[in-house]
Design a protein around this motif. Structure first.
Motif: not given
Length: 147
Positions: A50-54, A92-97, A100-102, A107-109
């Motif tokens: 998703d970061a690549r897509a961004l 792991p928790r940060r990866a999960a969060e 979602i952020e990315i 999705d908005a972009r």
């Protein structure tokens, strides 16, 4: 603007992602999905793509389109394999969060981009606006692994 099918599909899988992450315990984030990836690792993998897509979305120019030097190889296994150790090094928790952020950001972009410039409407486009496809594939894998 992206077509409504992209928007609806992306929103559906984003809700699914949020719901999954909200109910995952720290133990489940460490659980294996397969011999190479944990739940958190699979989420981080989805975030990476998703970061690549961004990146692509942010470098889209309405006149010239996408940059010329961003072609994706037909086989991306080497990219996935080479990022695995780095992705698993993230808490792991940060990866999960972060996943979602990315996902929220891309999705908005993607909604702001012309649908005719996105794959599959434009078969030469490096950006698949339907982020839901990749996201759903990996959410299915996680859910199956967790039972």
């Amino acid at each position: 603007m992206a077509d409504s099918d992209f928007v609806q599909d992306n929103a559906k899988e984003l809700r699914r992602l949020r719901d999954l992450v909200a109910r995952l315990s720290d133990e489940e984030l460490h659980a294996p999905v397969n011999e190479h990836w944990t739940v958190a690792g699979v989420l981080g993998h989805a975030a990476f793509w998703d970061a690549r897509a961004l990146y692509l979305a942010e470098h889209f120019d309405p006149v010239t389109g996408f940059p010329d030097d961003v072609d994706e190889p037909d086989n991306v296994d080497w990219i996935n394999d080479s990022t695995r150790a780095l992705i698993h090094a993230i808490d792991p928790r940060r990866a999960a969060e972060l996943t979602i952020e990315i996902a929220e950001t891309i999705d908005a972009r993607v909604v702001e981009l012309p649908a005719d410039k996105l794959w599959p409407n434009d078969p030469d486009s490096p950006l698949n606006g339907r982020r839901a496809s990749h996201r759903a594939e990996h959410l299915d894998e996680i859910e199956a692994a967790l039972g």
